[in-house]
Enzyme design. Structure first.
Site, PDB file in Angstrom:
ATOM      1  N   SER A   1      39.118  47.924  40.386  1.00  0.00           N
ATOM      2  CA  SER A   1      38.694  46.817  39.528  1.00  0.00           C
ATOM      3  C   SER A   1      37.286  46.407  39.941  1.00  0.00           C
ATOM      4  O   SER A   1      36.700  46.979  40.863  1.00  0.00           O
ATOM      5  CB  SER A   1      39.659  45.638  39.674  1.00  0.00           C
ATOM      6  OG  SER A   1      39.510  45.076  40.954  1.00  0.00           O
ATOM      7  N   LYS A   2      36.797  45.408  39.270  1.00  0.00           N
ATOM      8  CA  LYS A   2      35.430  44.936  39.518  1.00  0.00           C
ATOM      9  C   LYS A   2      35.159  44.641  40.975  1.00  0.00           C
ATOM     10  O   LYS A   2      34.086  44.901  41.504  1.00  0.00           O
ATOM     11  CB  LYS A   2      35.180  43.661  38.703  1.00  0.00           C
ATOM     12  CG  LYS A   2      34.340  43.951  37.469  1.00  0.00           C
ATOM     13  CD  LYS A   2      33.660  42.715  36.986  1.00  0.00           C
ATOM     14  CE  LYS A   2      32.339  43.138  36.370  1.00  0.00           C
ATOM     15  NZ  LYS A   2      32.082  42.607  35.086  1.00  0.00           N
ATOM     16  N   ARG A   3      36.175  44.088  41.633  1.00  0.00           N
ATOM     17  CA  ARG A   3      35.929  43.672  43.004  1.00  0.00           C
ATOM     18  C   ARG A   3      35.706  44.870  43.944  1.00  0.00           C
ATOM     19  O   ARG A   3      35.195  44.711  45.040  1.00  0.00           O
ATOM     20  CB  ARG A   3      37.025  42.689  43.415  1.00  0.00           C
ATOM     21  CG  ARG A   3      38.134  43.099  44.238  1.00  0.00           C
ATOM     22  CD  ARG A   3      39.285  42.102  44.125  1.00  0.00           C
ATOM     23  NE  ARG A   3      40.440  42.854  43.669  1.00  0.00           N
ATOM     24  CZ  ARG A   3      41.133  43.623  44.467  1.00  0.00           C
ATOM     25  NH1 ARG A   3      40.850  43.692  45.735  1.00  0.00           N
ATOM     26  NH2 ARG A   3      42.133  44.344  43.995  1.00  0.00           N
TER      27      ARG A   3
END
Ligand code: GLU
Length: 282
Positions: A210-212
């Site tokens: 994911s983005k993180r």
């Protein structure tokens, strides 16, 4: 051998991210390798979340990576239209055909597929091997929702068949959908495509990317100064290998690519390796 026809079928509900680009790349490679056609289909039946702006960023991301398509909403082609929102009539006609043959039923304005009992649905996945599911484990499937739009599992089969797609290459998260889709193919008496599901891409903590984890949209990598050659090379090595070679030009990838060297264990996204490749190409 018949012409290879593959497709990339993103929903324009977000920008093109790493996972989508990975799927697009492997489809593109398979088409290039066989002199086949790479079709871009926009799955925009979720009218609330789909936007033209996202569709445009998907085009931009694919173009930046050099993954050019032969048929699609922008350039047309013999099997169009290539946006699902423009194909609603076909979905309804096909569903009505199933109703008239007793294979689906109406529930208000919705049309629902009756899951046949006592069947084992098996398919040979080019990456994961034989997968079998008993039909009893599946619930009746909505084909057309009461608002007149098709469900994903149904529309994808109608389109893949009518667009003469013979290889379905997509993320592993769709394995569970495949038996349902196969039942639809059988109900229509259509030939099945080959299936190849690609391993998930995970973050370093082994959780879904994911983005993180730094999984940004493809165009954000451009803004940060990454070269498309580096991103392409990096994506190709996620879930695929060719001996211990790490550096591949686009032509080498096309030449070396085969579904046999696709792995079925999750690939871990490693920003350092991407940086290393970027340094190499700079
Ligand atoms: N629109 C679907 C997705 O983005 C396509 C899946 C498929 O390739 O069948 O996940």
């Amino acid at each position: 051998m018949e012409e290879v026809r593959v497709r990339f079928a993103p929903s324009p509900t977000g920008a093109l991210h790493i996972g989508g680009a990975h799927t697009a790349l492997f489809n593109w490679l398979w088409a290039e390798k066989h002199g086949g056609s790479f079709v871009l289909r926009i799955e925009d039946t979720d009218r609330e979340r789909s936007t033209q702006a996202y569709e445009d960023t998907i085009y931009a991301g694919l173009r930046w990576l050099g993954l050019d398509w032969d048929e699609g909403p922008d350039c047309g082609g013999p099997y169009g239209p290539y946006r699902q929102s423009e194909r609603l009539k076909l979905y309804i006609e096909c569903a009505e055909d199933l109703v008239s043959r007793g294979l689906a039923y109406r529930d208000g304005a919705a049309i629902i597929f009756k899951i046949p009992q006592g069947e084992t649905i098996s398919f040979e996945d080019a990456v994961y091997g034989t997968i079998s599911v008993k039909s009893e484990t599946l619930k009746d499937q909505v084909l057309i929702k009461s608002d007149g739009t098709p469900t994903y599992n149904y529309a994808v089969v109608i389109d893949d068949h009518h667009m003469a797609i013979n290889w379905v290459i997509r993320g592993e998260d769709h394995i569970a959908n495949t038996p349902k889709q196969i039942l639809f193919y059988k109900a229509f008496g259509w030939e099945l495509p080959h299936f190849a599901h690609l391993p998930m891409i995970l973050g370093k903590d082994k959780k879904k990317l994911s983005k993180r984890h730094g999984a940004l949209s493809v165009m954000e990598y451009e803004k940060m100064g990454y070269l498309p050659e580096a991103v392409l090379n990096y994506l190709a090595r996620l879930g695929w290998s060719h001996g211990d070679q790490e550096i591949f030009s686009r032509d080498e990838l096309v030449a070396c690519f085969s579904t046999e060297n696709l792995g079925n264990s999750p690939a871990v996204f490693d920003t350092q390796k991407l940086e290393w490749l970027n340094a190499h190409y700079i």
